[in-house]
Design a protein around this motif. Structure first.
Motif, PDB file in Angstrom:
ATOM      1  N   ALA A  31       1.619  71.377  47.326  1.00 17.15           N
ATOM      2  CA  ALA A  31       0.403  72.153  47.129  1.00 17.15           C
ATOM      3  C   ALA A  31      -0.780  71.365  47.691  1.00 17.15           C
ATOM      4  N   SER A  34      -6.768  70.855  46.993  1.00 16.98           N
ATOM      5  CA  SER A  34      -7.724  71.764  46.353  1.00 16.98           C
ATOM      6  C   SER A  34      -7.045  72.596  45.261  1.00 16.98           C
ATOM      7  N   ARG A  35      -5.800  72.994  45.481  1.00 20.25           N
ATOM      8  CA  ARG A  35      -5.096  73.785  44.463  1.00 20.25           C
ATOM      9  C   ARG A  35      -4.775  72.922  43.245  1.00 20.25           C
ATOM     10  N   ILE A  36      -4.351  71.676  43.475  1.00 16.56           N
ATOM     11  CA  ILE A  36      -4.067  70.766  42.357  1.00 16.56           C
ATOM     12  C   ILE A  36      -5.342  70.500  41.567  1.00 16.56           C
ATOM     13  N   GLY A  38      -7.939  72.420  41.353  1.00 13.76           N
ATOM     14  CA  GLY A  38      -8.294  73.649  40.650  1.00 13.76           C
ATOM     15  C   GLY A  38      -7.503  73.827  39.375  1.00 13.76           C
ATOM     16  N   ARG A  39      -6.213  73.485  39.420  1.00  7.64           N
ATOM     17  CA  ARG A  39      -5.388  73.587  38.214  1.00  7.64           C
ATOM     18  C   ARG A  39      -5.857  72.612  37.144  1.00  7.64           C
TER      19      ARG A  39
END
Length: 79
Positions: A31, A34-36, A38-39
């Motif tokens: 991933a 940015s996705r990590i 965001g989580r």
């Protein structure tokens, strides 16, 4: 009325346990950062909301004497 069903050979189930594929699945994509992030941000926001609701709700859950009770007792004394 009721018909007997024909017996079904379940040999294919036994074969399925022994079968090993020689095709390896492709590696999982990582991933993006940015996705990590965001989580993590979403998780921290949820935890902060739960902690904040506990902090705000604790005075309502306390069983000790409140300031309003003290004022009522002073009014009953005639002050």
């Amino acid at each position: 009325m009721f018909r007997r069903r024909e017996p079904v050979p379940f040999a294919f189930l036994a074969e399925a346990d022994r079968f090993r594929s020689n095709v390896t699945p492709p590696p999982r994509e990582r991933a993006p950062v940015s996705r990590i992030a965001g989580r993590w941000l979403l998780g921290l926001t949820l935890v902060a909301g739960l902690v904040g609701s506990l902090v705000v709700g604790m005075p309502a859950l306390s069983t000790g004497p409140s300031g309003a009770g003290t004022q009522q007792s002073q009014a009953s004394e005639g002050r």
